[in-house]
Design an enzyme around this catalytic site. Sequence first.
Site, PDB file in Angstrom:
ATOM      1  N   SER A   5       0.975  -1.187   0.077  1.00  0.00           N
ATOM      2  CA  SER A   5      -0.154  -0.011  -0.057  1.00  0.00           C
ATOM      3  C   SER A   5       0.909   1.216   0.031  1.00  0.00           C
ATOM      4  O   SER A   5       1.696   1.267   0.573  1.00  0.00           O
ATOM      5  CB  SER A   5      -0.995  -0.002   1.286  1.00  0.00           C
ATOM      6  OG  SER A   5      -0.156   0.057   2.259  1.00  0.00           O
ATOM      7  N   CYS A   6       0.434   2.290  -0.685  1.00  0.00           N
ATOM      8  CA  CYS A   6       0.979   3.786  -0.860  1.00  0.00           C
ATOM      9  C   CYS A   6       2.296   4.066  -1.482  1.00  0.00           C
ATOM     10  O   CYS A   6       3.160   3.228  -1.399  1.00  0.00           O
ATOM     11  CB  CYS A   6       0.811   4.250   0.712  1.00  0.00           C
ATOM     12  SG  CYS A   6      -0.824   3.965   1.388  1.00  0.00           S
ATOM     13  N   ASP A   7       2.090   5.011  -1.764  1.00  0.00           N
ATOM     14  CA  ASP A   7       3.378   5.794  -2.692  1.00  0.00           C
ATOM     15  C   ASP A   7       3.316   7.061  -2.268  1.00  0.00           C
ATOM     16  O   ASP A   7       2.346   7.859  -2.752  1.00  0.00           O
ATOM     17  CB  ASP A   7       3.486   5.278  -4.100  1.00  0.00           C
ATOM     18  CG  ASP A   7       3.775   3.924  -4.565  1.00  0.00           C
ATOM     19  OD1 ASP A   7       4.640   3.320  -4.352  1.00  0.00           O
ATOM     20  OD2 ASP A   7       2.864   3.181  -4.677  1.00  0.00           O
ATOM     21  N   GLU A  93       3.453   5.720   5.108  1.00  0.00           N
ATOM     22  CA  GLU A  93       3.613   4.437   4.487  1.00  0.00           C
ATOM     23  C   GLU A  93       3.626   3.401   5.392  1.00  0.00           C
ATOM     24  O   GLU A  93       4.321   3.506   6.596  1.00  0.00           O
ATOM     25  CB  GLU A  93       4.796   4.420   3.479  1.00  0.00           C
ATOM     26  CG  GLU A  93       4.887   5.490   2.412  1.00  0.00           C
ATOM     27  CD  GLU A  93       4.016   5.464   1.397  1.00  0.00           C
ATOM     28  OE1 GLU A  93       3.454   4.087   1.014  1.00  0.00           O
ATOM     29  OE2 GLU A  93       3.547   6.330   0.687  1.00  0.00           O
TER      30      GLU A  93
END
Length: 422
Positions: A5-7, A93
């Site tokens: 998940s997530c950047d 993150e």
Amino acid sequence: MEPCSCDTFVALPPATIDNRIIFGKNSDRPCDEVQEVVYFPAAVHDNLKEHLKCTYIEIDQVPETYAVVLSRPAWLWGAEMGANEHGVCIGNEAVWGREKVCDEEALLGMDLVRLGLERGDTAEKALNVIVDLLEKYGQGGNCSEGRMVFSYHNSFLIADRNEAWILETAGKYWAAEKVEEGVRNISNQLSIMTKIDREHPDMRNYAKQRGWWDGKKEFDFAATYSYLDTAKMMISPGRYCEGYKLLNKHKGNITFETMVEILRDKPSGINMEGEFLTTASMVSILPQDSKLPCIHFFTGTPDPERSVFKPFIFVPNISQLLNTSSPTFELEDSVGKKLQFNSKPDRRHPLYQKHQQALEILDNKTEKAKTMLDNMRKLEKELFKEMESVLQNKHLQVDKIVNLLHQCTEDEIRIYKSNVSS
């Protein structure tokens, strides 16, 4: 739970044009989770004996908090990403490594995002807030509203008009890297190597005690605290590497439109699909000229490729953002609120509801879908042009800006309604 998940990205001069810092993040979360965009005004807190209720625990309040705009999973107190009135932006993150993740309820990384924004008027002050709270209260607890257990440590990208900081944690231990030019991104892995500008005072001793570092070779935070081989990190086909490539591809000419396109990139996996998907996105323009306003763009809806980035600017007397605010529920005033529901409440806000109906049409890829997407892009292009004009002309119509995001969501909803009902 696999890291998926997530950047978060930042670009600073000379990688950008017009002396601007550009911040961007995709929030990748469970596919059925609603993310809202909410505003909280600055406040003075006279009664410091009254504790602040976060997602799971209570902490000490401070005398003053800054105005913030947050994009957050609607069930919790904190935020995935956001900005404050002083031009500080933070995104976090999930990261995993050798240090065990604590199951006990403490501060979530998302709580720390909001607390950093509410209490820090520069990027480094926000970092100080986060590491002090991390030391005092720790991090931990389930980061999912459902029955799935989803716990992790956190990394943060913190930016303001002048610089950015990467803060990466392993339990209570942490390292921070200052970024003053060029590009930097974080994903779901520790990325601070030997350039460590600040650190937990016991970080190296703890690593020696655990046998992770011999005390002789140059200390590499990611190599020491991570499962990953950092030598392979920059050439592996993961999102961290792909994001780094996309930033460097445009280095020297990065604009906020560039950042939007990076967040929309599906081949790289940055615009995520599947059980975990990109549930909301944010891009911010932070001009180094303090006379110019910072402008923050939010989607408030899943899949940035099929969403509209809408602007928000801090001005006095902003009212709550009703079209992107989820319903509240009677039992949600108490700490540990999510445990009090037998099933998930319906947290869809008005924009989310209409966007979900629009996605059903867009999925069919008909002529109607093409027309609707064209209208969405036309609206977005007009908004981008209007905001660029604000920055170039150095003029704000405050009476218009005060309801800017609300009016933009009204225009977006109007597009969805006209196509869904036709």
